[in-house]
Design a protein around this motif. Structure first.
Motif, short mmCIF file in Angstrom:
data_model
loop_
_atom_site.label_atom_id
_atom_site.label_comp_id
_atom_site.label_asym_id
_atom_site.label_seq_id
_atom_site.Cartn_x
_atom_site.Cartn_y
_atom_site.Cartn_z
N ILE A 91 0.49 -9.46 7.79
CA ILE A 91 -0.59 -8.49 7.57
C ILE A 91 -1.69 -9.11 6.72
O ILE A 91 -2.88 -9.03 7.05
N LEU A 92 -1.29 -9.74 5.63
CA LEU A 92 -2.28 -10.33 4.72
C LEU A 92 -3.07 -11.44 5.41
O LEU A 92 -4.29 -11.53 5.25
N LYS A 93 -2.40 -12.27 6.18
CA LYS A 93 -3.09 -13.35 6.90
C LYS A 93 -4.08 -12.78 7.90
O LYS A 93 -5.17 -13.33 8.08
N SER A 94 -3.72 -11.66 8.55
CA SER A 94 -4.64 -11.03 9.51
C SER A 94 -5.87 -10.47 8.80
O SER A 94 -6.90 -10.25 9.44
N GLU A 95 -5.77 -10.27 7.49
CA GLU A 95 -6.90 -9.80 6.68
C GLU A 95 -7.67 -10.97 6.07
O GLU A 95 -8.58 -10.77 5.26
N GLY A 96 -7.27 -12.19 6.43
CA GLY A 96 -7.97 -13.38 5.93
C GLY A 96 -7.50 -13.85 4.57
O GLY A 96 -8.15 -14.68 3.93
N ILE A 97 -6.36 -13.34 4.12
CA ILE A 97 -5.83 -13.74 2.82
C ILE A 97 -4.90 -14.93 3.02
O ILE A 97 -4.01 -14.91 3.86
N GLU A 98 -5.12 -15.96 2.22
CA GLU A 98 -4.28 -17.15 2.28
C GLU A 98 -3.02 -16.92 1.44
O GLU A 98 -3.11 -16.54 0.27
N VAL A 99 -1.89 -17.16 2.03
CA VAL A 99 -0.61 -16.98 1.34
C VAL A 99 -0.15 -18.35 0.84
O VAL A 99 0.11 -19.25 1.63
N PRO A 100 -0.03 -18.50 -0.48
CA PRO A 100 0.38 -19.80 -1.03
C PRO A 100 1.86 -20.07 -0.79
O PRO A 100 2.65 -19.15 -0.61
N ASP A 101 2.23 -21.34 -0.79
CA ASP A 101 3.64 -21.71 -0.65
C ASP A 101 4.44 -21.33 -1.88
O ASP A 101 5.61 -20.98 -1.78
N LYS A 102 3.83 -21.41 -3.04
CA LYS A 102 4.48 -21.04 -4.32
C LYS A 102 3.62 -19.99 -5.00
O LYS A 102 2.43 -19.89 -4.77
N GLN A 104 3.76 -16.71 -4.74
CA GLN A 104 3.32 -15.74 -3.75
C GLN A 104 3.11 -14.34 -4.33
O GLN A 104 2.48 -13.49 -3.69
N ILE A 105 3.56 -14.13 -5.54
CA ILE A 105 3.36 -12.83 -6.17
C ILE A 105 1.88 -12.49 -6.29
O ILE A 105 1.51 -11.32 -6.27
N VAL A 106 1.01 -13.52 -6.33
CA VAL A 106 -0.43 -13.27 -6.47
C VAL A 106 -1.00 -12.54 -5.27
O VAL A 106 -2.01 -11.84 -5.40
N VAL A 107 -0.38 -12.66 -4.10
CA VAL A 107 -0.84 -11.90 -2.93
C VAL A 107 0.09 -10.73 -2.63
O VAL A 107 -0.33 -9.72 -2.06
N LEU A 108 1.34 -10.86 -3.02
CA LEU A 108 2.31 -9.80 -2.78
C LEU A 108 2.03 -8.59 -3.67
O LEU A 108 2.10 -7.44 -3.22
N GLU A 109 1.69 -8.84 -4.92
CA GLU A 109 1.46 -7.74 -5.86
C GLU A 109 0.33 -6.80 -5.43
O GLU A 109 0.52 -5.58 -5.43
N PRO A 110 -0.84 -7.32 -5.01
CA PRO A 110 -1.89 -6.38 -4.55
C PRO A 110 -1.49 -5.60 -3.31
O PRO A 110 -1.83 -4.41 -3.17
N PHE A 111 -0.75 -6.23 -2.40
CA PHE A 111 -0.27 -5.51 -1.22
C PHE A 111 0.64 -4.36 -1.64
O PHE A 111 0.51 -3.23 -1.16
N MET A 112 1.58 -4.66 -2.52
CA MET A 112 2.51 -3.62 -2.95
C MET A 112 1.79 -2.53 -3.73
O MET A 112 2.11 -1.35 -3.60
#
Length: 127
Positions: A91-102, A104-112
């Protein structure tokens, strides 16, 4: 002391999250996911439960049957949590958000957060 809101600083899980939820039932729920909110809700429960259950491994000596069963149980919960996390990342990638290899809480937290949860030092807490 009354001016200090300790809820910002400490979260303690007092009991097993969703004690009646089995991995079989969680997989049934997974198969019926329809919305982003469904993903977030199930991820929060499964993630919390996986970490809670993981602690059971320390109750047994490595190599024993009980230990192997505890590891197998933990692996099933983490496997489902990983599937849900992959859905979130899609979902995040489809929104243009880059998901880091390490980290990942930096992108997971806003989604949650946009789905009603906050990070309570590793536990997903319903806001």
């Amino acid at each position: 002391m009354k001016d200090i809101d300790i809820s910002k600083y400490a979260f303690v899980m007092c009991q097993e999250p969703s004690p009646d939820l089995t991995i079989e039932k969680a997989n049934e729920i997974f198969d019926k996911i329809e919305t982003e909110k469904d993903i977030a809700n199930l991820f929060a429960v499964v993630h919390n439960k996986a970490w809670w259950i993981e602690d059971e491994e320390y109750d047994f000596d490595e190599g024993t049957g009980e230990y192997r069963k505890a590891v197998e149980k933990t692996d099933m919960w983490f496997s489902l949590a990983d599937k849900l996390k992959d859905m979130i990342f899609d979902i995040l990638k489809s929104e243009g958000i880059e998901v880091p290899d390490k980290g990942q809480i930096v992108v997971l937290e806003p989604f949650m957060k946009r789905n009603g949860f906050k990070d309570g030092q590793g536990w997903w807490i319903k806001e």
